[in-house]
Design an enzyme around this catalytic site. Structure first.
Site, mmCIF file in Angstrom:
data_model
loop_
_atom_site.group_PDB
_atom_site.id
_atom_site.type_symbol
_atom_site.label_atom_id
_atom_site.label_comp_id
_atom_site.label_asym_id
_atom_site.label_seq_id
_atom_site.Cartn_x
_atom_site.Cartn_y
_atom_site.Cartn_z
ATOM 1 N N TYR A 102 -73.334 -35.674 2.067
ATOM 2 C CA TYR A 102 -74.468 -36.589 1.993
ATOM 3 C C TYR A 102 -74.108 -38.008 2.429
ATOM 4 O O TYR A 102 -74.982 -38.810 2.751
ATOM 5 C CB TYR A 102 -75.024 -36.626 0.575
ATOM 6 N N LYS A 157 -64.744 -23.917 -2.190
ATOM 7 C CA LYS A 157 -64.673 -22.885 -1.152
ATOM 8 C C LYS A 157 -63.304 -22.988 -0.496
ATOM 9 O O LYS A 157 -63.156 -23.112 0.731
ATOM 10 C CB LYS A 157 -65.811 -23.061 -0.138
ATOM 11 N N ASP A 187 -69.714 -19.062 -3.831
ATOM 12 C CA ASP A 187 -70.580 -17.890 -3.757
ATOM 13 C C ASP A 187 -70.417 -17.017 -4.995
ATOM 14 O O ASP A 187 -71.399 -16.487 -5.536
ATOM 15 C CB ASP A 187 -70.308 -17.092 -2.472
ATOM 16 N N ASP A 234 -75.690 -29.823 -6.040
ATOM 17 C CA ASP A 234 -77.128 -29.915 -5.803
ATOM 18 C C ASP A 234 -77.766 -28.533 -5.880
ATOM 19 O O ASP A 234 -78.815 -28.332 -6.507
ATOM 20 C CB ASP A 234 -77.365 -30.545 -4.431
ATOM 21 N N ASP A 285 -79.721 -26.557 -9.545
ATOM 22 C CA ASP A 285 -81.101 -26.067 -9.465
ATOM 23 C C ASP A 285 -81.176 -24.581 -9.815
ATOM 24 O O ASP A 285 -82.136 -24.130 -10.447
ATOM 25 C CB ASP A 285 -81.667 -26.305 -8.062
#
Length: 358
Positions: free
Chosen positions: A141, A189, A221, A245, A249
């Site tokens: 970001y 990751k 994952d 992020d 959620d």
């Protein structure tokens, strides 16, 4: 307790849910004898509509001079055609950076009476009470270089982290775990990304300073799958900006509704507290939004910014009592059952606050 608190209602349902949060703050101040000096300022689309930038200089100055900030939401489709730096959402990135808000706390839990509200079987969801700690001022970001090619046929974003950026959020996660069940899962990751390998090495080194906290690692994952299959197995999860992020959620959806989720963005100065549901422009002005995320964000503010943990617990108990009474906003109401309004649910929380001993 005397504290200056800035209210940023923002866009969409933001003004409605921040009104609920403000009502709770005023009730706590009245009941417990605190002096909360509340001021309001524009941000996001509301600022743009007033001919101001998404984060007006006066709003930022007021935020820097406050003890804490309560934000409703930013986002207005009327400005989707603007360049990225001039859209309402850019205000969030700017204020996080300007205030040094590097750690985003997103708790997700099963509220009493809502065991059947989420997509998971109640027996799978039972006991879920987790905290996502998301690094908030680095990663994709903010990384440079970034941008779209002039011919519009390619684009680039840069994933970049330093040891210091990773270490400070890892310290925050481990310290928070000490107040909970003392378990941290670091999400990365590392089998693919060099940045994730640095992340894993750094978090491992930090965790050695917390011998009473257990640390494990999950690929993002695998963590996403485990959140859906065994959410109660998690205590504290710490991860970089993009992963946080997304997974926070997911955790909210598992627990029943994004409308339930509060958040706290913390650094070394004023903290920013906001529900995570976004501006939901289709619901704006209809008095149907779920105020729990905003009211629970006030509880986080009382605890983490104002040093009032007892008051924070009372706010949480008042939300629980309102839910136990059977009140449900539209996002939580079962088919064929009546839904209450934003203001009705807020009134119930205020009533239960009055009934509790101070």
């Amino acid at each position: 307790m005397t504290a200056r608190i800035l209210i940023l209602p923002g866009d969409g349902i933001g003004p409605e849910v921040t009104a609920a949060g403000v009502a709770v703050l005023k009730a706590i101040a009245r009941i417990d004898g605190h002096d909360f000096a509340l001021a309001e300022a524009p941000i996001g689309g509301a600022a743009l509509r007033a001919g101001l930038p998404p984060l007006p200089p006066d709003t930022l100055k007021a935020a820097q001079e406050s003890r804490a900030i309560l934000l409703g939401a930013v986002g207005d489709p009327a400005f989707d055609h603007h360049p990225p730096g001039q859209r309402p959402e850019s205000a969030l990135l700017q204020v996080r950076s300007a205030l040094g808000l590097f750690a985003n706390l997103r708790p997700a839990r099963v509220w009493p009476g809502l065991e059947h509200s989420g997509p998971l079987k109640p027996e799978v969801l039972a006991g879920t009470d987790l905290l996502v700690v998301r690094e908030l001022t680095g990663g994709l970001y903010y990384g440079e270089p970034r941008g779209m090619a002039e011919d519009g046929r390619s684009a680039v974003n840069t994933l970049r982290y330093s040891v210091d950026e990773i270490a400070r959020v890892a310290h925050r996660a481990c310290a928070l775990a000490r107040t909970r069940r003392r378990r941290v899962v670091s999400v990365d990751k590392a089998n693919v990304l060099e940045v994730s390998r640095l992340w894993r090495e750094t978090v491992t080194a930090v965790a050695m300073e917390y011998p009473d906290v257990s640390l494990s690692h999950e690929y993002v994952d695998a963590a996403a799958m485990k959140l859906a299959m065994s959410p109660a197995s998690f205590d504290v999860l710490v991860m970089e900006n993009l992963f946080g992020d997304i997974l926070s959620d997911e955790a909210g959806a598992i627990c029943g509704s994004l409308g339930l989720l509060p958040s706290a963005s913390l650094g070394d100065g004023p903290g920013l507290f906001e529900p995570v549901h976004g501006s939901a422009p289709a619901l704006a002005g209809r008095n149907v939004a779920n105020p729990i995320g905003a009211i629970a964000s006030v509880a986080l503010m009382l605890d983490h910014a104002l040093g009032l943990p007892a008051e924070a617990r009372r706010v949480t108990r008042a939300i629980e009592a309102a839910l136990r009474s059977g009140l449900r906003t539209a996002d939580l109401a079962e088919p064929g059952r009546p839904a209450c309004s934003t203001t009705d649910f807020t009134a119930a929380v205020l009533e239960h606050l009055q009934l509790q001993p101070s």
